[in-house]
Design an enzyme around this catalytic site. Structure first.
Site, PDB file in Angstrom:
ATOM      1  N   LYS A 114       0.819  -1.211   0.000  1.00  0.00           N
ATOM      2  CA  LYS A 114       0.000   0.000   0.000  1.00  0.00           C
ATOM      3  C   LYS A 114       0.854   1.262   0.000  1.00  0.00           C
ATOM      4  CE  LYS A 114      -4.382  -1.582   1.957  1.00  0.00           C
ATOM      5  NZ  LYS A 114      -5.373  -1.392   3.025  1.00  0.00           N
ATOM      6  N   LYS A 197      -9.801 -10.485  -9.415  1.00  0.00           N
ATOM      7  CA  LYS A 197     -10.965 -10.640  -8.543  1.00  0.00           C
ATOM      8  C   LYS A 197     -11.805  -9.373  -8.580  1.00  0.00           C
ATOM      9  CE  LYS A 197      -9.834  -9.072  -3.906  1.00  0.00           C
ATOM     10  NZ  LYS A 197     -10.800  -8.966  -2.852  1.00  0.00           N
ATOM     11  N   LYS A 200     -13.559  -3.385  -5.236  1.00  0.00           N
ATOM     12  CA  LYS A 200     -13.948  -1.977  -5.297  1.00  0.00           C
ATOM     13  C   LYS A 200     -12.795  -1.124  -5.825  1.00  0.00           C
ATOM     14  CE  LYS A 200     -12.751  -1.086  -0.463  1.00  0.00           C
ATOM     15  NZ  LYS A 200     -12.740  -2.435   0.112  1.00  0.00           N
TER      16      LYS A 200
END
Ligand code: ADP
Ligand code: NA
Length: 330
Positions: A114, A197, A200
């Site tokens: 991240k 996958k 969002k």
């Protein structure tokens, strides 16, 4: 506790849950709430480890809770609450920060991923200490089991290490939790890119089926789902990822075996399968959407349910925190 305790958290980071969340998380949790003392937490303190718009965050926190209730989390059976309503989460996280090695925290791969995406200087210290807040969430409720995806395995391992370290240094205080990695759970893929996958965070929403979307929008997305050229309705994850994904969704939502669906559609076209699947999705999501809107139209009642759950959570969490402080001489 008479029943084993589970803890699970969900970030209020989207306006609507998607089909992957519904199948991979929500429907599992509704099935677990009878056999476990379940704590389901909308983790808004985790959400602010990356920048958030305050108005969106407030709305999404309510909307997330509402969708969980609408999908079957029963506030009478499970404790569904908002993380910031229970101050002990941040307090225990601080204690756990002091017990975690800097090198140990630096090895967390989710932070590496991240922070790389954001740029090392843009990433907050909160993003770095995220795993210790997650450990706090779990340990406060003396959870036996933590149902998580594979991506959270390392964080649950750290939670176990911290629990054992604390118990070793200060005396038996925490239950050492087990991760329950949801392997049997079907993985749902993006309808436009069936190699990734459904998420969002996808660049485009064209392949993302959202619980709160208008059925017409959802139908259009399903009718436009990527398939292949051979025209045969057959499950083959390698050669036919698009069709296989549609079959998986159909199978999970109807509780029917894939083989039986293949037989039903033998000799028919992809359009037939998609049309039928759109109906199945609509039947599944319409009551959830209606109930969500009903709950959101009465925010005072929703807030009352969340406050009641926070009372219960606070009771358990503050008891654990008092034992922690006591053991440490604080
Ligand atoms: P997203 O990938 O959209 O950010 P999260 O990481 O917030 O979703 O996941 C929330 C929960 O939903 C997790 O328990 C995760 O395992 C489940 N989940 C998310 N996407 C999928 C998917 N495509 N298929 C199955 N389960 C999923
Ligand atoms: Na994610």
């Amino acid at each position: 506790h008479t029943k084993p305790v589970i803890f699970s958290g969900m970030q209020p980071s989207s306006d609507s849950l998607h089909l992957g969340n519904y199948i991979g998380a929500l429907s599992q949790w509704t099935q677990m709430q009878d056999s476990f003392d379940a704590f389901f937490c909308v983790v808004n303190l985790h959400a602010i480890t990356v920048p958030q718009d305050p108005k969106d965050l407030a709305e999404r926190t309510r909307a997330t809770a509402a969708q969980y209730i609408a999908a079957g989390i029963d506030p009478e059976k499970s404790t569904l609450f908002v993380q910031s309503h229970v101050p002990a989460h941040a307090e225990l996280a601080w204690v756990l920060n002091t017990l975690t090695g800097f090198g140990e925290a630096s090895r967390m791969t989710q932070f590496k991923d991240k922070s790389q995406r954001q740029g090392a200087d843009a990433a907050s210290v909160g993003l770095f200490t995220y795993p210790m807040l997650m450990a706090s969430d779990i340990l406060l409720y003396q959870a036996d089991t933590v149902p998580v995806g594979e991506d959270q395995r390392q964080h649950v391992e750290l939670t176990r290490d911290l629990a054992m370290r604390f118990n070793g240094r200060f005396g038996e205080t925490f239950t050492v939790p087990e991760a329950q990695i949801q392997k049997g759970t079907a993985k749902i893929y993006d309808l436009q890119d069936p190699s990734s996958k459904m998420s969002k965070s996808a660049e485009s929403e064209a392949g993302l089926i959202k619980v709160l979307d208008d059925p017409a929008v959802t139908r259009k997305k399903i009718m436009r789902a990527v398939t292949d050229a051979d025209g045969e309705i057959r499950y083959d994850r390698e050669l036919k990822p698009g069709v296989s994904n549609l079959l998986t969704i159909y199978s999970v939502l109807t509780g029917r075996m894939v083989e039986s669906i293949e037989r039903e559609f033998a000799g028919r076209g992809y359009g037939d399968l998609k049309k039928s699947l759109a109906e199945v999705v609509e039947e599944t999501f319409t009551p959830v959407r209606d109930r969500t809107n009903e709950l959101l139209s009465d925010p005072a009642e929703l807030d009352r349910l969340l406050a009641k759950a926070a009372d219960r959570a606070n009771e358990v969490a503050s008891t654990t925190l008092a034992r922690v402080y006591d053991a440490m001489g604080i």
